[in-house]
Design a protein around this motif. Structure first.
Motif, PDB file in Angstrom:
ATOM      1  N   HIS A  56       0.813  -1.218   0.000  1.00 25.50           N
ATOM      2  CA  HIS A  56       0.000   0.000   0.000  1.00 25.50           C
ATOM      3  C   HIS A  56       0.846   1.268   0.000  1.00 25.50           C
ATOM      4  CE1 HIS A  56       0.814   0.820   4.279  1.00 25.50           C
ATOM      5  NE2 HIS A  56       0.474  -0.419   4.569  1.00 25.50           N
ATOM      6  N   SER A  60      -1.645   4.049   4.335  1.00 27.70           N
ATOM      7  CA  SER A  60      -2.803   3.180   4.120  1.00 27.70           C
ATOM      8  C   SER A  60      -2.654   1.901   4.941  1.00 27.70           C
ATOM      9  CB  SER A  60      -2.964   2.890   2.629  1.00 27.70           C
ATOM     10  OG  SER A  60      -4.192   2.230   2.368  1.00 27.70           O
ATOM     11  N   SER A  61      -3.346   0.838   4.559  1.00 23.31           N
ATOM     12  CA  SER A  61      -3.325  -0.392   5.344  1.00 23.31           C
ATOM     13  C   SER A  61      -3.846  -1.542   4.504  1.00 23.31           C
ATOM     14  CB  SER A  61      -4.199  -0.245   6.594  1.00 23.31           C
ATOM     15  OG  SER A  61      -5.577  -0.233   6.237  1.00 23.31           O
ATOM     16  N   GLY A  64      -7.052  -0.998   2.389  1.00 25.96           N
ATOM     17  CA  GLY A  64      -7.101  -0.121   1.230  1.00 25.96           C
ATOM     18  C   GLY A  64      -7.098  -0.874  -0.094  1.00 25.96           C
ATOM     19  N   TYR A  65      -7.261  -0.110  -1.166  1.00 24.12           N
ATOM     20  CA  TYR A  65      -7.086  -0.574  -2.537  1.00 24.12           C
ATOM     21  C   TYR A  65      -8.079  -1.666  -2.938  1.00 24.12           C
ATOM     22  CZ  TYR A  65      -3.036   2.356  -2.213  1.00 24.12           C
ATOM     23  OH  TYR A  65      -2.234   3.440  -2.037  1.00 24.12           O
ATOM     24  N   GLN A  81      -2.190  -8.633   1.196  1.00 24.55           N
ATOM     25  CA  GLN A  81      -1.982  -7.211   1.494  1.00 24.55           C
ATOM     26  C   GLN A  81      -1.445  -7.034   2.917  1.00 24.55           C
ATOM     27  OE1 GLN A  81      -6.249  -6.462  -0.101  1.00 24.55           O
ATOM     28  NE2 GLN A  81      -5.237  -4.452  -0.206  1.00 24.55           N
ATOM     29  N   THR A  83       0.061  -4.827   6.099  1.00 26.38           N
ATOM     30  CA  THR A  83      -0.012  -3.473   6.639  1.00 26.38           C
ATOM     31  C   THR A  83       1.383  -3.072   7.096  1.00 26.38           C
ATOM     32  OG1 THR A  83      -2.320  -3.581   7.336  1.00 26.38           O
ATOM     33  CG2 THR A  83      -0.915  -2.023   8.496  1.00 26.38           C
ATOM     34  N   SER A  87       1.606   2.762   8.247  1.00 24.88           N
ATOM     35  CA  SER A  87       0.153   2.854   8.217  1.00 24.88           C
ATOM     36  C   SER A  87      -0.373   3.705   9.367  1.00 24.88           C
ATOM     37  CB  SER A  87      -0.453   1.445   8.309  1.00 24.88           C
ATOM     38  OG  SER A  87      -1.856   1.519   8.467  1.00 24.88           O
ATOM     39  N   HIS A 141       1.383   0.853  -4.906  1.00 27.31           N
ATOM     40  CA  HIS A 141       1.052   2.215  -5.299  1.00 27.31           C
ATOM     41  C   HIS A 141       1.874   3.203  -4.498  1.00 27.31           C
ATOM     42  CE1 HIS A 141      -1.660   5.890  -4.819  1.00 27.31           C
ATOM     43  NE2 HIS A 141      -1.370   5.871  -6.115  1.00 27.31           N
ATOM     44  N   GLY A 144       4.398   2.220  -1.997  1.00 29.94           N
ATOM     45  CA  GLY A 144       4.323   0.788  -2.238  1.00 29.94           C
ATOM     46  C   GLY A 144       4.903   0.376  -3.570  1.00 29.94           C
ATOM     47  N   PRO A 258      -7.024   3.896  -4.567  1.00 27.78           N
ATOM     48  CA  PRO A 258      -6.747   3.651  -3.142  1.00 27.78           C
ATOM     49  C   PRO A 258      -7.924   3.101  -2.350  1.00 27.78           C
ATOM     50  CG  PRO A 258      -5.801   5.747  -3.802  1.00 27.78           C
ATOM     51  CD  PRO A 258      -6.705   5.294  -4.917  1.00 27.78           C
TER      52      PRO A 258
END
Length: 315
Positions: A56, A60-61, A64-65, A81, A83, A87, A141, A144, A258
């Motif tokens: 991420h 974010s965490s 997200g996404y 995903q 974290t 975050s 992203h 990330g 996001p």
């Protein structure tokens, strides 16, 4: 149907499957200061599922996404995903001693995920024995994207040790880098140099793993004096098989990747998000040697000079 909508749907995808997601799966992480919390999403059906580990953006965490993670999982990928320590859900203070090495902890998080696939697989009902560990991609992203890039061979000069180490991982066969950082040095703003020292001296010369780079032509970040072109550096400065998707009118959120209705989306555009979903899916299926027809169709459609959503080029 508008010209842009037609272009989006030209990239044919498989029918979506029901998705099973489990969060948080907690991985012990000695030396990190916090255990690593992970979300795992996978289609309820299918075998030999290729894997995407998604990193991420800053703050974010694992929550997200959704527009990307949900789409990939519904169309045949297992999506993992983690974290990271930056975050907002972790809440580290700016003077935490881990902050200067935040970039390195992020890379370690992805490697820990790859080391613990057995545990992650066992945490999701019905997923045991269904992962294809020979087909792993790293995606990310913003911050990330740099994290994913390091797994592909990007080298970052550690702001504490001054060394640039090879932290690439041979388990990662392809990458997707979305709106991520370019060159350092004089290309950085004073703000970036002061607050993100890991951006000062990256090298793309060894980033040889195949990757799709996605950049918005209005992504004018406060990190570089060069404007939106800065985010295309991972394509132009790296060797090997690479593709670049330049999205017209896109800012840093690339239309809304996001999350669903998140406040940081300043350029909401559902057609743009749909294109990114389909293009990244098609690219990874080709790069991971699953099938090539969808990516071939995408390359034909997005190479047109008058395409309303963006331009795709490859080398």
């Amino acid at each position: 149907m508008t010209r842009s909508a037609a272009a989006t749907t030209d990239v044919a995808v498989s029918a979506p499957a029901p998705v099973i997601s489990v969060k948080p799966v907690v991985l012990p992480a000695p030396g990190r200061g916090e255990d690593l919390r992970v979300k795992v999403s996978a289609p309820a059906t299918g075998r030999q599922l290729p894997i995407i580990v998604f990193s991420h953006g800053f703050g974010s965490s694992l929550d997200g996404y959704g527009p990307l993670a949900d789409f990939w999982a519904a169309h045949g990928f297992a999506v993992i995903q983690p974290t990271h320590l930056d975050s907002r859900t972790v809440g580290l203070s700016p003077d935490d001693p881990r902050t200067p090495r935040m970039w390195r902890f992020r890379v370690g998080d992805v490697k820990l995920v790859l080391d613990r696939l057995d545990r992650l697989e066992a945490a999701v009902p019905g997923l045991a024995g269904r992962l294809d560990r020979s087909r792993i991609a790293a995606a990310g992203h913003s911050f990330g994207g740099q994290t994913a890039g390091v797994l592909l061979g990007l080298r970052v000069r550690d702001p504490e040790s001054g060394r640039s180490e090879d932290l690439s991982d041979s388990r990662v066969k392809a990458g997707v880098l979305l709106a991520t950082a370019g060159r350092g040095g004089a290309d950085l703003t004073p703000f970036a140099a002061d607050n993100f020292p890991w951006l000062k001296d990256p090298s793309f010369a060894d980033m040889t793993t195949p990757a799709l780079v996605v950049a918005g032509d209005r992504d004018d970040l406060p990190l570089s004096v060069r404007g939106p072109g800065w985010c295309t550096d991972p394509y132009f400065l790296s060797p090997g098989s690479k593709s670049l998707l330049t999205l017209f009118g896109a800012e840093h959120s690339l239309g809304g990747i996001p999350g669903y209705e998140v406040s940081e989306t300043t350029d909401e555009n559902p057609e743009r998000v749909a294109l990114i979903q389909r293009l990244t899916w098609a690219y990874l299926r080709d790069a991971l040697d699953i099938e090539a027809s969808a990516w071939a169709a995408a390359r034909r459609g997005l190479s047109e000079r008058d395409h309303p959503l963006g331009r795709l080029e490859s080398k």
